[in-house]
Design a protein around this motif. Sequence first.
Motif, short mmCIF file in Angstrom:
data_model
loop_
_atom_site.label_atom_id
_atom_site.label_comp_id
_atom_site.label_asym_id
_atom_site.label_seq_id
_atom_site.Cartn_x
_atom_site.Cartn_y
_atom_site.Cartn_z
N TRP A 251 -0.77 3.77 0.84
CA TRP A 251 -2.08 4.34 1.21
C TRP A 251 -2.91 4.62 -0.04
N GLU A 253 -2.93 3.16 -2.91
CA GLU A 253 -3.44 1.94 -3.52
C GLU A 253 -4.72 1.46 -2.85
N ARG A 254 -4.92 1.83 -1.59
CA ARG A 254 -6.10 1.37 -0.85
C ARG A 254 -7.33 2.25 -1.09
N GLN A 255 -7.15 3.39 -1.76
CA GLN A 255 -8.25 4.33 -1.95
C GLN A 255 -9.09 3.93 -3.17
N ARG A 256 -10.34 4.38 -3.16
CA ARG A 256 -11.26 4.04 -4.25
C ARG A 256 -11.37 5.19 -5.25
#
Length: 277
Positions: A251, A253-256
Amino acid sequence: MAVALVLLLVAVASVLFHIYSPWWWTPIASNWRYIDDTINLTFWITGAVFCAVIAFMAYCVFRFHHKEGRRAAYNPENKKLEWWLSIVTAVGVAAMLAPGLVVWHQFVTVPDDATDVEVVGQQWMWSYRLPGKDGRLGTSDARLISPDNPLGLNPNDPNGQDDIVIQSDDLHLPVGKPVKVLLRSIDVLHDFYVPEFRAKMDMIPGSVTYYWFTPTRTGTFDVLCAELCGTAHAQMRSKVVVQEAKEYHAWLERQRTFAELSGQHDVAKAAYKTGSE
Protein backbone atom coordinates in the motif's frame (compact mmCIF):
# COMPACT_ATOMS: atom_id res chain seq x y z
CA MET A 1 -38.91 0.75 55.52
CA ALA A 2 -40.03 0.97 51.89
CA VAL A 3 -37.63 3.84 51.17
CA ALA A 4 -34.70 1.88 52.62
CA LEU A 5 -35.54 -1.13 50.43
CA VAL A 6 -35.80 1.08 47.33
CA LEU A 7 -32.36 2.54 48.04
CA LEU A 8 -30.83 -0.93 48.40
CA LEU A 9 -32.51 -2.13 45.21
CA VAL A 10 -31.12 0.89 43.33
CA ALA A 11 -27.59 0.02 44.47
CA VAL A 12 -27.94 -3.67 43.59
CA ALA A 13 -29.55 -2.92 40.20
CA SER A 14 -26.80 -0.43 39.34
CA VAL A 15 -24.05 -2.95 40.08
CA LEU A 16 -25.80 -5.73 38.14
CA PHE A 17 -26.41 -3.42 35.16
CA HIS A 18 -22.72 -2.52 35.13
CA ILE A 19 -21.63 -6.17 35.23
CA TYR A 20 -24.10 -7.54 32.68
CA SER A 21 -24.55 -4.49 30.44
CA PRO A 22 -24.37 -5.29 26.70
CA TRP A 23 -22.92 -1.80 26.08
CA TRP A 24 -19.27 -2.20 26.81
CA TRP A 25 -15.91 -1.48 25.19
CA THR A 26 -15.13 -2.55 21.66
CA PRO A 27 -12.56 -5.41 21.51
CA ILE A 28 -9.13 -3.90 22.14
CA ALA A 29 -6.67 -3.69 19.22
CA SER A 30 -3.61 -2.11 20.82
CA ASN A 31 -1.16 -2.52 23.69
CA TRP A 32 -3.13 -0.23 26.03
CA ARG A 33 -4.90 -2.86 28.11
CA TYR A 34 -3.47 -0.92 31.07
CA ILE A 35 -6.05 1.77 30.36
CA ASP A 36 -8.87 -0.78 30.56
CA ASP A 37 -7.44 -2.09 33.84
CA THR A 38 -7.22 1.44 35.27
CA ILE A 39 -10.81 2.22 34.32
CA ASN A 40 -11.98 -1.08 35.81
CA LEU A 41 -10.15 -0.31 39.05
CA THR A 42 -11.81 3.12 39.16
CA PHE A 43 -15.21 1.54 38.57
CA TRP A 44 -14.73 -0.95 41.40
CA ILE A 45 -13.54 1.70 43.87
CA THR A 46 -16.29 4.19 43.02
CA GLY A 47 -18.83 1.35 42.91
CA ALA A 48 -17.84 0.18 46.39
CA VAL A 49 -18.13 3.74 47.72
CA PHE A 50 -21.48 4.16 45.98
CA CYS A 51 -22.85 0.94 47.54
CA ALA A 52 -21.48 1.87 50.98
CA VAL A 53 -23.08 5.32 50.85
CA ILE A 54 -26.43 3.93 49.66
CA ALA A 55 -26.35 1.22 52.34
CA PHE A 56 -25.57 3.82 55.01
CA MET A 57 -28.45 5.99 53.79
CA ALA A 58 -30.81 2.99 53.87
CA TYR A 59 -29.66 2.16 57.40
CA CYS A 60 -30.23 5.74 58.55
CA VAL A 61 -33.68 5.88 56.96
CA PHE A 62 -34.64 2.62 58.67
CA ARG A 63 -32.92 3.21 62.01
CA PHE A 64 -33.87 6.84 62.55
CA HIS A 65 -37.24 7.11 60.86
CA HIS A 66 -39.83 9.25 62.56
CA LYS A 67 -41.50 7.91 65.70
CA GLU A 68 -43.87 9.70 67.97
CA GLY A 69 -41.94 11.21 70.88
CA ARG A 70 -38.46 10.57 69.42
CA ARG A 71 -36.18 13.63 69.34
CA ALA A 72 -33.10 14.07 67.19
CA ALA A 73 -29.77 14.52 68.95
CA TYR A 74 -27.70 17.53 67.88
CA ASN A 75 -24.04 16.66 67.33
CA PRO A 76 -22.26 19.53 65.50
CA GLU A 77 -18.89 17.80 65.20
CA ASN A 78 -17.23 14.45 65.74
CA LYS A 79 -13.44 14.61 65.38
CA LYS A 80 -12.96 10.85 65.42
CA LEU A 81 -15.47 10.36 62.61
CA GLU A 82 -13.97 13.26 60.63
CA TRP A 83 -10.48 11.73 60.86
CA TRP A 84 -11.73 8.35 59.70
CA LEU A 85 -13.63 9.91 56.78
CA SER A 86 -10.57 11.97 55.76
CA ILE A 87 -8.23 8.95 55.88
CA VAL A 88 -10.59 6.63 53.99
CA THR A 89 -11.28 9.31 51.37
CA ALA A 90 -7.56 10.02 50.90
CA VAL A 91 -6.78 6.31 50.48
CA GLY A 92 -9.60 5.91 47.96
CA VAL A 93 -8.52 8.93 45.89
CA ALA A 94 -4.88 7.78 45.94
CA ALA A 95 -5.93 4.29 44.84
CA MET A 96 -7.65 5.83 41.81
CA LEU A 97 -4.97 8.38 40.91
CA ALA A 98 -1.80 6.32 41.38
CA PRO A 99 -2.49 3.73 38.63
CA GLY A 100 -3.51 6.53 36.29
CA LEU A 101 -0.23 8.36 36.83
CA VAL A 102 1.73 5.15 36.14
CA VAL A 103 -0.20 4.54 32.92
CA TRP A 104 0.16 8.20 31.88
CA HIS A 105 3.94 7.90 32.23
CA GLN A 106 3.86 4.90 29.91
CA PHE A 107 1.48 6.74 27.57
CA VAL A 108 3.94 9.56 26.89
CA THR A 109 7.18 7.54 27.03
CA VAL A 110 7.65 6.63 23.37
CA PRO A 111 9.74 3.57 22.42
CA ASP A 112 12.92 4.33 20.48
CA ASP A 113 11.80 2.18 17.53
CA ALA A 114 8.42 3.92 17.10
CA THR A 115 7.57 5.30 13.64
CA ASP A 116 6.35 8.91 13.46
CA VAL A 117 2.93 9.40 11.86
CA GLU A 118 1.40 12.87 11.66
CA VAL A 119 -2.35 13.35 11.92
CA VAL A 120 -3.76 16.73 10.87
CA GLY A 121 -7.32 17.69 11.78
CA GLN A 122 -9.39 20.40 10.17
CA GLN A 123 -13.09 21.10 9.79
CA TRP A 124 -14.16 18.42 8.94
CA MET A 125 -11.64 15.93 7.64
CA TRP A 126 -8.48 14.05 8.56
CA SER A 127 -5.16 14.14 6.74
CA TYR A 128 -2.09 12.02 7.39
CA ARG A 129 1.65 12.21 6.75
CA LEU A 130 4.13 9.36 6.97
CA PRO A 131 7.92 9.49 6.65
CA GLY A 132 9.43 8.51 3.31
CA LYS A 133 12.49 6.38 2.69
CA ASP A 134 14.69 8.65 4.83
CA GLY A 135 12.53 7.75 7.86
CA ARG A 136 12.11 11.40 8.90
CA LEU A 137 9.22 13.82 8.64
CA GLY A 138 9.89 17.26 7.23
CA THR A 139 8.98 20.45 9.08
CA SER A 140 5.75 22.36 8.67
CA ASP A 141 4.47 25.86 9.35
CA ALA A 142 0.88 27.09 9.58
CA ARG A 143 1.91 30.19 7.57
CA LEU A 144 2.67 27.95 4.59
CA ILE A 145 -0.87 26.56 4.37
CA SER A 146 -2.44 27.23 0.99
CA PRO A 147 -4.77 25.46 -1.48
CA ASP A 148 -1.67 23.88 -3.06
CA ASN A 149 -0.10 23.03 0.31
CA PRO A 150 -3.03 22.29 2.65
CA LEU A 151 -0.82 20.79 5.40
CA GLY A 152 1.64 23.69 5.43
CA LEU A 153 4.71 21.53 4.71
CA ASN A 154 8.03 23.30 4.27
CA PRO A 155 9.02 22.98 0.58
CA ASN A 156 12.63 23.92 1.40
CA ASP A 157 13.12 21.07 3.89
CA PRO A 158 14.81 18.14 2.10
CA ASN A 159 13.51 15.74 4.75
CA GLY A 160 9.95 16.49 3.70
CA GLN A 161 10.20 15.91 -0.03
CA ASP A 162 9.67 12.15 0.26
CA ASP A 163 6.99 12.38 2.97
CA ILE A 164 3.87 10.41 2.14
CA VAL A 165 0.81 12.70 2.15
CA ILE A 166 -2.68 11.22 2.51
CA GLN A 167 -5.78 13.38 2.24
CA SER A 168 -9.40 12.28 2.42
CA ASP A 169 -8.36 8.63 2.54
CA ASP A 170 -7.64 5.89 5.06
CA LEU A 171 -4.50 5.61 7.18
CA HIS A 172 -2.72 2.25 6.94
CA LEU A 173 -0.43 0.91 9.67
CA PRO A 174 1.57 -2.31 10.10
CA VAL A 175 0.52 -4.65 12.87
CA GLY A 176 2.89 -5.14 15.81
CA LYS A 177 4.95 -1.99 15.16
CA PRO A 178 4.89 0.94 17.65
CA VAL A 179 3.63 4.23 16.25
CA LYS A 180 4.16 7.73 17.61
CA VAL A 181 1.16 9.82 16.60
CA LEU A 182 1.96 13.52 16.13
CA LEU A 183 -1.24 15.55 16.34
CA ARG A 184 -1.75 18.93 14.69
CA SER A 185 -4.83 21.07 14.05
CA ILE A 186 -5.00 23.87 11.50
CA ASP A 187 -8.22 25.51 12.67
CA VAL A 188 -10.01 24.57 15.93
CA LEU A 189 -9.72 21.96 18.67
CA HIS A 190 -10.02 18.37 17.47
CA ASP A 191 -9.32 15.01 19.11
CA PHE A 192 -8.01 11.97 17.23
CA TYR A 193 -9.71 8.90 18.69
CA VAL A 194 -9.86 5.26 17.63
CA PRO A 195 -11.93 3.40 20.28
CA GLU A 196 -10.23 0.05 19.70
CA PHE A 197 -6.81 1.61 20.37
CA ARG A 198 -7.93 3.03 23.77
CA ALA A 199 -5.87 6.15 23.08
CA LYS A 200 -6.76 9.71 22.23
CA MET A 201 -5.40 13.21 22.62
CA ASP A 202 -6.59 16.75 21.96
CA MET A 203 -5.22 18.51 18.89
CA ILE A 204 -4.50 22.15 19.73
CA PRO A 205 -3.95 24.82 17.05
CA GLY A 206 -0.42 26.18 17.24
CA SER A 207 1.12 23.18 19.00
CA VAL A 208 1.92 19.53 18.40
CA THR A 209 0.65 16.91 20.87
CA TYR A 210 1.43 13.22 20.74
CA TYR A 211 0.91 9.73 22.10
CA TRP A 212 1.96 6.26 21.01
CA PHE A 213 0.47 2.82 20.62
CA THR A 214 1.19 -0.54 19.03
CA PRO A 215 -1.56 -2.11 16.87
CA THR A 216 -1.99 -5.69 18.03
CA ARG A 217 -4.43 -7.09 15.48
CA THR A 218 -5.31 -6.49 11.86
CA GLY A 219 -8.60 -4.94 10.82
CA THR A 220 -10.32 -1.71 9.86
CA PHE A 221 -11.15 0.71 12.67
CA ASP A 222 -13.18 3.92 12.72
CA VAL A 223 -11.53 7.25 13.46
CA LEU A 224 -13.68 9.67 15.45
CA CYS A 225 -13.25 13.25 16.57
CA ALA A 226 -13.74 13.30 20.34
CA GLU A 227 -13.84 17.10 20.61
CA LEU A 228 -16.90 19.12 19.58
CA CYS A 229 -15.44 21.02 16.62
CA GLY A 230 -18.39 22.48 14.73
CA THR A 231 -21.60 21.68 12.90
CA ALA A 232 -20.24 18.65 11.02
CA HIS A 233 -18.38 17.22 14.03
CA ALA A 234 -20.24 13.91 13.90
CA GLN A 235 -19.36 13.43 10.21
CA MET A 236 -15.60 13.92 10.78
CA ARG A 237 -14.80 10.29 10.11
CA SER A 238 -11.96 8.26 8.68
CA LYS A 239 -10.54 4.75 9.04
CA VAL A 240 -7.31 3.16 10.19
CA VAL A 241 -6.45 -0.07 8.38
CA VAL A 242 -4.01 -2.29 10.28
CA GLN A 243 -2.28 -4.80 7.97
CA GLU A 244 0.45 -7.37 7.89
CA ALA A 245 3.85 -5.91 6.95
CA LYS A 246 3.77 -7.19 3.34
CA GLU A 247 0.34 -5.69 2.62
CA TYR A 248 1.26 -2.46 4.36
CA HIS A 249 4.42 -1.93 2.29
CA ALA A 250 2.52 -2.71 -0.91
CA TRP A 251 0.00 0.00 0.00
CA LEU A 252 2.81 2.41 0.93
CA GLU A 253 4.46 2.00 -2.49
CA ARG A 254 1.26 3.19 -4.18
CA GLN A 255 1.10 6.48 -2.23
CA ARG A 256 2.40 9.79 -3.53
CA THR A 257 5.06 11.94 -1.89
CA PHE A 258 4.97 15.64 -1.10
CA ALA A 259 7.40 16.29 -3.97
CA GLU A 260 5.15 14.45 -6.45
CA LEU A 261 2.07 16.33 -5.28
CA SER A 262 3.92 19.67 -5.43
CA GLY A 263 5.06 18.88 -8.97
CA GLN A 264 1.52 18.04 -9.95
CA HIS A 265 0.30 21.37 -8.59
CA ASP A 266 3.07 23.20 -10.49
CA VAL A 267 2.11 21.49 -13.75
CA ALA A 268 -1.56 22.33 -13.20
CA LYS A 269 -0.66 25.97 -12.52
CA ALA A 270 1.47 26.19 -15.63
CA ALA A 271 -1.26 24.66 -17.78
CA TYR A 272 -3.83 27.06 -16.36
CA LYS A 273 -1.55 30.04 -16.93
CA THR A 274 -0.83 28.97 -20.53
CA GLY A 275 -4.51 28.47 -21.23
CA SER A 276 -5.36 31.87 -19.79
CA GLU A 277 -2.84 33.57 -22.06
